[in-house]
Structure formats: structure tokens, C-alpha cells
Write a protein that holds these residues in place. Structure first.
Motif, short mmCIF file in Angstrom:
data_model
loop_
_atom_site.label_atom_id
_atom_site.label_comp_id
_atom_site.label_asym_id
_atom_site.label_seq_id
_atom_site.Cartn_x
_atom_site.Cartn_y
_atom_site.Cartn_z
N SER A 152 0.84 -1.20 0.00
CA SER A 152 0.00 0.00 0.00
C SER A 152 0.87 1.24 0.00
N SER A 214 -6.09 2.80 5.16
CA SER A 214 -5.09 1.82 4.75
C SER A 214 -5.61 0.41 4.95
N PHE A 220 0.26 2.63 6.18
CA PHE A 220 0.73 2.31 4.84
C PHE A 220 2.14 1.74 4.85
#
Length: 325
Positions: A152, A214, A220
Motif C-alpha cells: 500500500s 489503509s 501504509f
């Protein structure tokens, strides 16, 4: 030939369209007939005098055109004198248009090693808009952060050239990208371009809001910060995450909670424009067809460079502004 010339530092009015001498190439350099030149925020800093360019001076880092010696269609890597090390540039590294006459002209002279074939299917405007933001984003995400498929990414400041290109590269790499933005319109455009979601960074609690978006809500894997907000950005990282910093348009100094930083096992990675190795990696990825061409926000004639700079400084564009000789 015609070119934009600054005789002093200051506002857009310093960008004057006039006749200049043809460029004279040194050994190992090549003249390129430019078909398009793209604007970057770096050009604004050159115009303001931050890089102490020699005067009179022609700015401009990005360009695409035709080699006068072979007739090949090429794009220009703006990294000059990168050196032999891949992990960092040499001491005399500079960006085209800092001290060497740049691409706001009908022709420019650059080192042959800074030329690469124009990507297939790209217009001249798209090709000119690719190198600086493309190689900068590639180095930040791939070379420095090692972003990989399934991870991510949070991009700070959707809408700018680097942020827009980073979103495209992240998608091509198989990562899930999110953004922060200054307006709902920019968030909407980022979603249309492949972002999984985003938040407004005008809100005080934006790091917490972003972290909640996230995957799993833990933060992240990677955060890309091209504006200088990394003291807040790290609040949205997962433990062990990486934040990559490559700009300071918003802030040049930050105050960090050092204890929180090392207990979080975070990695802070500085980066700048990439070198020839990064450029090759970028163009190989572009050749797969997985990377969307740069978004062109507006096109101006070379003579209207001052007007184009005013548009750039207004900050209301999404994508790149391009000059056409």
C-alpha cells in the motif's frame, strides 16, 4: 533561433521570448530540435534565483524532439553529470536548465547519454512531460522505497506532476495507492486515475483519517512525500514502514518525535531526480504499456512561457503544462 531568456531573477515577466545564438555542443553532446518542453516547479525556483543560474539564461529541464545528427525521435533525461554511483549523484550533478541552457528554446544541446528513444504511442507533449517527473517518481518508489506488488502507498498532494506520475507507476507495479489532496475535485480525479481512496490534507487530523483508509487500518507500507510534510506523514505509516521525501514546497524544516520514530522502526528515505539507470528502468516499465502517459493539463506556445508559469504557480492544474516551440 528563438528561446526564452531571463536577464534577471523574479516573476514570470522575466521570461522573455527573443532571438539567441544557436547552441554550440561540446564533445559528446548532441543538439536536439525540440518539439515540446514541459514545465516543472523546479523551473519556477530557477526563475526566482534559487539555483543561482548564470544570467542571461534559458531555463527548462524537460523536453522531447529530434536529434539533428541522426534524425531519431528522443526524450531528454534532465540529470546532468550524475556520475558512476547509482546510490547517489556525484558532487557536480545538476539539472538541465540550472546552469546549462535549458529546453525553453527551439533547440537544446545535451550529453548523448541523456537521450533515449521517444516512447511508442506518446505524443510530443506526453513525451516531453515524462522525464523529470517519471524518473523522479521511479527512483523514489522503486529504487529507494522498493515498492512492490500488493503493498500500500499513500501519495501526499494529489494533482502535481510527480504525484500524478507516482499514482500511474504504483498502479503499474501492482501496489494499492491512496492520496491526500487540497480539494474534493482533486480527490475525485485521483480516484478516476486509479487511486483507491483519499483524504483532504487541509484537515488537521488528515494523517489519522488516511491511516484509517489503509488496508487493515494499520498504516501504509510506503508514503511518498513530495512537499515536505513528513513529520505528519509518518503518523500514517505502519510499524516498519518507509517514507520517501523528495520535496519541500510546503515546509523546509520539521520537528520530529525521535523516540516515537525509532520505536516505530520507520525508515526515512531522501531522494531526488534519478540518473541514467533509473531512466532505463522507467522506460522499460513504460514499454510494457502498463504506465499511463502523463496527463497534459494545458499547452502554450513557447512565446507564452510567462503565462504558462502564472498558470503553474496558481496551482489549479492537474497534470503537466507544456510549451510548444
Amino acid at each position: 533561433m528563438k528561446a526564452i531568456v531571463m536577464s534577471d531573477f523574479g516573476g514570470p515577466e522575466q521570461l522573455v521570448f527573443r532571438e539567441v545564438d544557436e547552441p554550440i555542443c561540446r564533445n559528446g553532446w548532441v543538439t536536439v530540435d525540440l518539439r515540446a518542453s514541459a514545465l516543472n516547479w523546479h523551473d519556477v525556483l530557477v526563475r526566482r534565483g534559487q539555483y543561482r543560474s548564470p544570467l542571461p539564461h534559458t531555463p527548462g529541464a524537460d523536453g522531447a524532439g529530434v536529434r539533428t545528427d541522426t534524425g531519431e525521435e528522443v526524450v531528454i533525461l534532465p540529470s546532468l553529470f550524475w556520475g558512476d554511483r547509482h546510490d547517489a549523484p556525484a558532487a557536480d550533478f545538476e539539472i538541465l536548465g540550472d546552469h546549462v541552457a535549458g529546453t525553453y528554446a527551439e533547440r537544446v544541446c545535451v550529453p548523448e547519454q541523456c537521450l533515449a528513444p521517444k516512447p511508442a504511442g506518446y505524443s510530443w507533449e506526453e513525451a516531453a512531460a515524462l522525464p523529470l517527473v517519471g524518473v523522479t517518481s521511479y527512483r523514489a518508489l522503486v529504487t529507494r522505497a522498493g515498492l512492490s506488488a500488493g503493498e500500500s502507498l499513500l501519495i501526499i498532494g494529489a494533482g502535481g506532476g510527480v504525484a500524478t506520475m507516482a499514482l500511474s507507476l504504483a498502479t503499474a507495479l501492482g501496489a494499492q495507492a491512496f492520496v491526500t489532496a487540497s480539494s474534493e475535485e482533486k480527490l475525485a480525479r485521483a480516484r478516476n486515475s486509479g487511486a483507491a481512496g483519499g483524504v483532504l490534507h487541509s484537515r488537521e487530523d488528515w494523517p489519522g483519517q488516511a491511516k484509517a483508509l489503509s488496508p487493515g487500518g494499520d498504516g501504509f507500507d510506503v508514503i511518498l512525500d513530495p512537499v515536505g510534510l513528513w513529520d505528519r506523514s509518518v503518523e500514517a505509516l505502519r510499524p516498519g514502514g518507509r517514507v520517501v521525501v523528495l520535496g519541500a514546497n510546503v515546509a523546509e524544516h520539521v520537528t520530529m518525535d525521535v523516540r516515537r520514530f525509532f520505536f516505530g522502526q520507520y525508515s526515512l528515505l531522501g531522494t531526488t531526480m534519478g540518473g541514467p539507470g533509473d531512466f532505463r528502468g522507467l522506460l522499460n516499465l513504460v514499454a510494457t504499456g502498463a504506465v499511463a502517459a502523463p496527463t497534459i493539463a494545458a499547452t502554450y506556445s513557447l512565446a507564452d512561457a510567462a503565462q504558462a508559469h502564472r498558470r503553474l504557480e496558481a496551482g489549479d492544474t492537474i497534470g503537466k503544462i507544456v510549451l510548444v516551440p
